[in-house]
Design a protein around this motif. Structure first.
Motif, PDB file in Angstrom:
ATOM      1  N   ALA A  80       1.294  -4.649   3.733  1.00 11.04           N
ATOM      2  CA  ALA A  80       2.387  -3.781   4.173  1.00 11.04           C
ATOM      3  C   ALA A  80       2.176  -2.419   3.531  1.00 11.04           C
ATOM      4  CB  ALA A  80       3.741  -4.359   3.767  1.00 11.04           C
ATOM      5  N   GLY A  81       2.738  -1.368   4.155  1.00 11.18           N
ATOM      6  CA  GLY A  81       2.567  -0.049   3.573  1.00 11.18           C
ATOM      7  C   GLY A  81       3.510   0.970   4.162  1.00 11.18           C
ATOM      8  N   LEU A  82       3.586   2.105   3.494  1.00 15.04           N
ATOM      9  CA  LEU A  82       4.421   3.225   3.894  1.00 15.04           C
ATOM     10  C   LEU A  82       3.549   4.398   4.289  1.00 15.04           C
ATOM     11  CD1 LEU A  82       7.171   4.784   4.010  1.00 15.04           C
ATOM     12  CD2 LEU A  82       6.801   5.326   1.589  1.00 15.04           C
ATOM     13  N   LEU A 142       0.827  -1.217   0.000  1.00 17.12           N
ATOM     14  CA  LEU A 142       0.000   0.000   0.000  1.00 17.12           C
ATOM     15  C   LEU A 142       0.861   1.267   0.000  1.00 17.12           C
ATOM     16  CD1 LEU A 142      -2.648  -1.163   2.618  1.00 17.12           C
ATOM     17  CD2 LEU A 142      -2.663  -1.480   0.135  1.00 17.12           C
ATOM     18  N   HIS A 143       0.605   2.140  -0.975  1.00 14.07           N
ATOM     19  CA  HIS A 143       1.403   3.355  -1.129  1.00 14.07           C
ATOM     20  C   HIS A 143       1.001   4.421  -0.126  1.00 14.07           C
ATOM     21  CE1 HIS A 143      -1.782   5.766  -3.065  1.00 14.07           C
ATOM     22  NE2 HIS A 143      -2.106   4.695  -3.769  1.00 14.07           N
ATOM     23  N   ALA A 198       0.855   3.510  -7.026  1.00 12.06           N
ATOM     24  CA  ALA A 198       1.258   2.103  -6.999  1.00 12.06           C
ATOM     25  C   ALA A 198       2.623   1.893  -7.630  1.00 12.06           C
ATOM     26  CB  ALA A 198       0.194   1.255  -7.709  1.00 12.06           C
ATOM     27  N   ALA A 199       2.898   2.574  -8.742  1.00 14.68           N
ATOM     28  CA  ALA A 199       4.180   2.386  -9.414  1.00 14.68           C
ATOM     29  C   ALA A 199       5.336   2.875  -8.540  1.00 14.68           C
ATOM     30  CB  ALA A 199       4.178   3.112 -10.758  1.00 14.68           C
ATOM     31  N   GLN A 200       5.167   4.022  -7.896  1.00 17.51           N
ATOM     32  CA  GLN A 200       6.222   4.539  -7.025  1.00 17.51           C
ATOM     33  C   GLN A 200       6.440   3.630  -5.822  1.00 17.51           C
ATOM     34  OE1 GLN A 200       4.641   8.434  -6.260  1.00 17.51           O
ATOM     35  NE2 GLN A 200       5.619   9.357  -8.060  1.00 17.51           N
ATOM     36  N   GLN A 201       5.358   3.129  -5.240  1.00 17.67           N
ATOM     37  CA  GLN A 201       5.489   2.228  -4.102  1.00 17.67           C
ATOM     38  C   GLN A 201       6.212   0.942  -4.496  1.00 17.67           C
ATOM     39  OE1 GLN A 201       5.075   2.571  -0.982  1.00 17.67           O
ATOM     40  NE2 GLN A 201       5.170   0.461  -0.264  1.00 17.67           N
ATOM     41  N   VAL A 247       2.176 -10.558  -5.159  1.00 18.43           N
ATOM     42  CA  VAL A 247       2.178  -9.198  -4.611  1.00 18.43           C
ATOM     43  C   VAL A 247       1.272  -8.310  -5.461  1.00 18.43           C
ATOM     44  CG1 VAL A 247       3.561  -7.216  -3.918  1.00 18.43           C
ATOM     45  CG2 VAL A 247       4.536  -9.534  -3.781  1.00 18.43           C
ATOM     46  N   ALA A 248       0.244  -7.766  -4.835  1.00 20.13           N
ATOM     47  CA  ALA A 248      -0.663  -6.821  -5.478  1.00 20.13           C
ATOM     48  C   ALA A 248      -0.428  -5.441  -4.883  1.00 20.13           C
ATOM     49  CB  ALA A 248      -2.118  -7.244  -5.285  1.00 20.13           C
ATOM     50  N   THR A 249      -0.180  -4.462  -5.746  1.00 19.64           N
ATOM     51  CA  THR A 249       0.057  -3.083  -5.305  1.00 19.64           C
ATOM     52  C   THR A 249      -1.097  -2.230  -5.818  1.00 19.64           C
ATOM     53  OG1 THR A 249       2.438  -3.490  -5.516  1.00 19.64           O
ATOM     54  CG2 THR A 249       1.737  -1.213  -5.236  1.00 19.64           C
TER      55      THR A 249
END
Length: 319
Positions: A154-156, A80-81, A87-90, A107-109
């Motif tokens: 997971a995420g930032l 998760l961004h 999504a691409a940057q994450q 893995v799915a973003t």
């Protein structure tokens, strides 16, 4: 002048800290669920790597998909961004799609809804992202050979908040979550979820989501400063202790890994789960690892959060 992203985050943080809505009802799950999802038995062509679309809540949503080799069943990881990211940057920054698929993870973003710069946390207004992410897991289970007992998130930053909120919002569906620079954005829920692995990373010099709690956006001025002053975050260590209390983890220890990195562990968590907090002295609002983003503060390049997250998920007990 504050950006739309920072103004929105302050507004969302205020909504989260002041929200008092009751927890959602449990999401029904098939009591007969087995390790291999229906996708293991499907005869149709499985999902392929790349960009996909999925309708949820009347909206067309997007996600990136990275797949491992082999027939499966494979564990699933939602990546998760953060706010204002995508999504691409994450995928590139956290490296979970590349490293996770090498470890055998699907893995799915996913991407926040069109026109939105961040996720809708539980009990806040906006597109129902809890329902979207639950639907995404179901979509992957139908289209791929998924180990339904091993699903993770997971995420930032604000993505870390969303991942952590899913521990309770998905009513125990996830085996584990990881929070980078965002464990203290949401508080633990009131009711105890099933035992869940949680691993977190946070820098003490984070100026956006401060380690010691208090007002976010410590360098903000003007309108953003006014909004940020309405938000009070708990200290990260207090947030970790809150999860320990909720999950029934005991035996807290703190161990230095280097001159500026220490890890706090709870040695006894139910059913072999893990609760762990990595603290980076002087670290900024960053993902520990090889990629630096100077405007967000210092990065602990000697600590590979991606590897450590996957290590923790590898060890997490199945549901």
């Amino acid at each position: 002048m504050p950006t739309r992203a920072t103004l929105l985050l302050a507004t969302l943080l205020l909504a989260v800290r002041c929200g008092g809505a009751p927890p959602p009802p449990p999401i029904p799950q098939d009591a007969a669920t087995q390790a291999g999802s229906s996708g293991c038995r499907a005869t149709a062509r499985p999902l392929e790597p790349g960009t996909h679309r999925l309708r949820s809540g009347g909206l067309e949503r997007r996600f990136l998909l990275s797949l491992p080799d082999g027939d499966g069943p494979h564990p699933v990881l939602l990546d998760l961004h953060g706010l204002g990211s995508n999504a691409a940057q994450q995928s590139a920054y956290g490296r979970l799609p590349a490293e996770g698929s090498r470890r055998g993870y699907i893995v799915a973003t996913p991407q926040a809804a069109e026109g939105r710069m961040g996720w809708t946390l539980p009990h806040t207004a906006g597109p129902d992202d809890t329902a979207f992410l639950a639907a995404l897991l179901g979509h992957l289970e139908q289209g791929l050979c998924v180990d339904e007992r091993r699903e993770f998130a997971a995420g930032l930053s604000y993505g870390a908040a969303m991942a952590t909120a899913l521990v309770c919002a998905l009513d125990g569906r996830l085996s584990g979550v990881a929070a980078v620079a965002g464990l203290n954005i949401v508080r633990p829920c009131e009711r105890r979820p099933p035992p869940t692995t949680i691993v977190a990373f946070h820098g003490t010099a984070d100026r956006i989501v401060p380690y010691r709690g208090g007002h976010p956006f410590q360098d903000a001025t003007g309108e953003l400063r006014t909004l940020a002053d309405l938000v009070v975050l708990d200290p990260v260590e207090q947030a970790a202790a809150g999860w320990a209390n909720l999950l029934g983890c005991t035996g807290r220890t703190t161990t230095p890994l280097s001159a500026r990195i220490r890890v706090r562990d709870w040695k006894s968590c139910p059913d072999g789960t893990t609760l762990r907090l990595y603290t980076i002295d002087g670290g900024g609002h960053t993902w520990p690892g090889p990629i630096e983003v100077p405007r967000l503060g210092a990065t602990a390049r000697e600590l590979d959060a991606t590897r450590l997250i996957l290590d923790a998920f590898d060890r997490a007990p199945s549901r």
